[in-house]
Design an enzyme around this catalytic site. Structure first.
Site, short mmCIF file in Angstrom:
data_model
loop_
_atom_site.label_atom_id
_atom_site.label_comp_id
_atom_site.label_asym_id
_atom_site.label_seq_id
_atom_site.Cartn_x
_atom_site.Cartn_y
_atom_site.Cartn_z
N SER A 160 -11.20 22.54 23.49
CA SER A 160 -11.28 21.70 24.68
C SER A 160 -10.11 21.90 25.65
CB SER A 160 -11.34 20.22 24.27
OG SER A 160 -10.18 19.86 23.56
N LYS B 107 -10.81 10.32 24.93
CA LYS B 107 -10.00 11.06 25.88
C LYS B 107 -9.90 10.33 27.22
CE LYS B 107 -11.12 15.59 23.87
NZ LYS B 107 -11.80 16.88 24.06
#
Length: 831
Positions: A722, A765
């Site tokens: 990511s 996140k």
């Protein structure tokens, strides 16, 4: 018995004076030796002797009161028993002593005491000359009649006992094999008699007198057993057997005790246990096993090790809640109010519990769901499980599975092992006393594996609704129905849970708290609770919301999802103002600071309000500072978003360039996947250098240049795909000399063609970016659906950019965009 085979003892014998009882010829008894004289006799005679003669000692009953005994040698009883020391066992606890196993041989009379120290030694005369009584002419007359009456009484006594017991059968055979002349001594040592009565039998040197002394004792024992039998016949549920011999095994010369009271009590216990078994409402299979074990228990001597094991097993079976359950509270409105009072936010979890209650209203036999709460530590997973139990009106039991690496903790041990016990599931049911509790399986992701088996595999049966209706614990060895138990598991991550186990559970994600939620939780729950814990009241101490926000942002880590850090700070504040915390001196600093001119601090006015200045005096300078904008003052820095088992985190990526040979250096404890992402980013930028004017006068932007890419917090291992878009943005900033916006964070996987692929952990996140006060978040377009789980107030505060290509990422990350010199139309694949 002929004179050649008669017992011959030495003419001089060491004497052992004992309070333990009276040793009769033909019997065996254990004698504890702890006095100085007796200890010296054992050490000098028994332990150092090498011949059979040295093991023969004289045992004299000590008629002196043990409480008034002294070191002086007591007056010796004239008659004693010569005994053979069969066994000597020494011990130092609770004090040094020896235990002797002695078998009586014959009587003797002390004729002369030869010495007293270190142990007494005497000249003795042997009294038992058994050969004189076996002649035919002596068997007639009164002595023969007495011996026959005594034999018949002994046979009658044994006939009243249970012949199925091995010790009783052995005693019956002894009556036929032993000479009748030895029966008074042997039977007197077996039946229930006092030491005084045994002493009278010992003093009866004449055999006829011995029979006369022992026969009334035997008759009294028979009458006692008859009375006991009549008493037991009046009880329909009692066992008809009369166990009068202590269950310890019989061999010639063994001492026994016919204790009616102890055996009667044992029979009552067995009958009571049988009633409990029949009243436990067990399933047919379990009841059949219990009755079989109970039947074995009745025939088993208490001295056998298996007796205690079988009894413990039956008591466990009786105590289990086979059919006992609690009534569920199905009031949905009351349940909603209770859940809201106990926990703030957590709407998804609350909705799932209310759905379960709604279905239970329609179908009462619904099997309990298997829920798994997954989230970072300190967000309330365990406490919400306890609240669910209160809401349903059920019992609550918590099983801590962290570090468990033995499958026997779940399934139990088989009863063939010493110290076997049921597993923690069955023990928990025994503790709560109902078969439908709420079981919290805490830290299910931290189960271990060892040579003792895999507990996660053992949980497969427990957590499978199609199998747990017949869960079989190794200790019970009969099925137990767990289908009505509501199992709730907690975990920090699903990565370490075996797939087969994870497939059986309904996973509910528990996100971390936003700053607004932390403030609300602090004022609803934490502050009132800590005030009560420290003996304070709201009228004495108040913490405004602005102070709480300062505590969260400056003294508790911004990226921490839990409320643990906030709770610690509140404890410090409360402890500071308790009477033992130096209240007067400290309050003078923050509350009475306006009276500096007077020089004397007046008592503070109530309530004491904690303002930012007082907060600094109590907790010290701020521990954490928001440094996002300060760290993005140079090109080559970008902010990424990462997921950890503790929740989401922001992650800085830094790059620098220097003269070199076009090499790429990566630091920060990176995993293989993240290293590959860095190489992908370099390759994409080199292939699109002309498009984005990154050539700097040459075809290759890395010509004559080395790139160093660093991920701070080097002590923490990092991996995953990511960070791809963050690395591209960081390198683009470095090569173009432009600054990345300081309020932008991003996440997403990249491909060599410049596409942005979806990643996981979007919710955590995004919450991490919100806690860091960032304003714009760039995420893959295919992750747009994941925003539905984010709280509305968080979505309102953030500007989301959904990118499907790296071109869109770069345009959103830089002020004014990142225009390309040549624009290529996006080719959409139709495959």
């Amino acid at each position: 018995m002929s004179s050649n085979s008669g017992i011959q003892i030495p003419s001089r014998l060491p004497l052992l004076c004992t309070h333990d009882g009276v040793l009769l010829p033909g019997s065996t008894m254990r004698i504890s030796v702890d006095t100085a004289r007796n200890m010296q006799l054992v050490k000098s005679r028994l332990l150092k002797g090498t011949s059979l003669k040295s093991t023969i000692i004289g045992v004299i009953p000590n008629t002196r009161d043990p409480e008034h005994d002294s070191d002086e040698l007591p007056s010796l009883h004239s008659i004693g028993t010569a005994g053979l020391a069969v066994q000597v066992v020494g011990s130092n606890w609770p004090k040094p002593h020896y235990t002797l196993l002695i078998t009586g041989l014959c009587r003797f009379r002390v004729t002369q005491l030869l010495r007293e120290k270190p142990f007494p030694v005497a000249e003795v005369e042997q009294l038992d000359k058994l050969e004189q009584y076996t002649e035919g002419d002596q068997a007639d007359g009164e002595l023969g009649e007495l011996s026959q009456r005594f034999y018949q009484a002994a046979v009658q006594l044994v006939g009243m006992l249970d012949m199925s017991v091995p010790v009783v059968a052995k005693l019956r055979r002894l009556l036929d094999s032993l000479p009748k002349e030895t029966l008074p001594d042997v039977l007197a040592s077996m039946i229930r008699t006092s030491n005084k009565e045994k002493l009278q039998v010992l003093d009866a040197v004449d055999l006829e007198e011995r029979f006369k002394k022992a026969l009334p004792l035997l008759t009294r024992q028979i009458e006692g057993l008859k009375l006991l039998q009549k008493t037991r016949k009046l009880r329909p549920d009692d066992d008809k057997r009369v166990l009068a011999i202590r269950k310890g095994g019989v061999f010639p010369g063994r001492q026994f005790s016919l204790d009616e009271e102890g055996e009667d009590e044992d029979g009552d216990d067995t009958a009571m246990l049988e009633k409990k078994v029949k009243a436990a409402a067990m399933p047919e299979a379990a009841l059949r096993v219990c009755l079989k074990e109970l039947k074995r228990l009745k025939k088993m001597p208490q001295s056998m090790p298996e007796y205690a094991l079988t009894r413990n097993y039956l008591e466990m079976m009786v105590e289990l809640p086979w059919s006992k359950s609690s009534t569920d509270c199905l009031d949905i409105r009351a349940a909603r109010v209770l859940l809201d009072n106990d926990h703030y936010a957590m709407e998804k979890l609350k909705r799932r519990v209310l759905e379960y209650l709604a279905v239970r209203q329609l179908k009462s036999t619904l099997k309990g769901p298997i829920l798994c709460f997954v989230g970072p530590p300190g967000v309330g997973k365990t406490s919400v499980g306890r609240s669910i139990a209160r809401t349903l009106g059920r019992e609550f039991h918590r099983l801590a599975l962290g570090g468990v690496c033995d499958q026997s903790d779940i399934r139990g041990h088989r009863r063939t092992y010493v110290g076997s016990m049921p597993g923690r599931i069955i023990n928990g049911l025994k503790t709560v006393g109902v078969n439908n509790p709420v079981f919290l399986l805490d830290e299910v992701d931290k189960l271990g594996k060892s040579l003792q088996g895999d507990p996660a595999a053992a949980l497969l049966e427990v957590l499978d609704p199609e199998q747990n209706h017949s869960f079989t614990d190794h200790y019970l060895n009969v099925p137990f129905d767990l289908s009505q138990v509501l199992f709730i598991a907690t975990a920090n991550t699903t990565a370490t849970i075996p797939p087969a186990l994870l497939d059986r559970m309904e996973v509910l994600q528990v996100p971390g708290y936003t700053q607004e939620e932390k403030v609300e939780i602090a004022h609803r729950h934490l502050i009132p609770h800590q005030l009560e814990q420290h003996g304070l009241t709201p009228q004495q101490l108040q913490i405004p919301q602005d102070t709480t926000k300062d505590i969260i942002s400056k003294y508790a880590h911004t990226h921490t999802h839990s409320v643990f850090c906030i709770l610690k700070r509140f404890r410090l504040i409360m402890a500071h103002f308790t009477p033992h915390g130096g209240q007067k001196d400290e309050i003078k600093v923050d509350v009475c600071r306006n009276e500096e001119d007077s020089g004397i601090a007046a008592p503070p006015e109530m309530p004491i309000v904690i303002d930012p200045i007082a907060l600094k005096d109590i907790l010290g300078p701020p521990v954490f500072e928001m440094e996002v904008s300060e760290r993005l003052t140079l090109p080559g820095v970008a902010i990424g978003l990462a997921w950890t088992p503790m929740g989401g985190e922001i992650m800085f990526v830094e790059a620098s360039r220097m003269e070199g040979e076009g090499q790429l250096t990566l630091t920060g404890q990176l995993g293989d996947v993240m290293k590959e992402s860095a190489h992908l980013a370099i390759s994409w930028l080199r292939s699109n250098a002309k498009t984005y004017l990154l050539t700097n006068g040459s075809a290759d932007p890395l010509e004559g240049t080395d790139i160093h890419l660093h991920f701070p917090a080097g002590a923490v291992t990092k991996d995953g795909p990511s960070a791809g878009v963050t690395i591209v943005t960081c390198l683009a900033s470095l090569l173009s000399g432009r600054l990345v916006r300081s309020d932008v964070a991003m996440t997403g996987e990249i491909t060599l063609r410049g596409l942005v692929l979806p990643v996981g952990g979007i919710k955590d996140k995004v919450l991490a970016a919100h806690r860091a006060n960032l304003k714009r978040v760039i995420i893959p377009k295919r992750n747009e659906k994941d925003l539905e789980e984010i709280p509305p107030q968080v979505r309102a505060d953030l500007d989301f950019v959904f990118a499907s290509t790296l071109d869109e990422v770069l345009n959103a990350a830089f002020d004014g965009g990142f225009p390309a010199a040549v624009s290529h139309p996006q080719v959409v694949s139709k495959l």
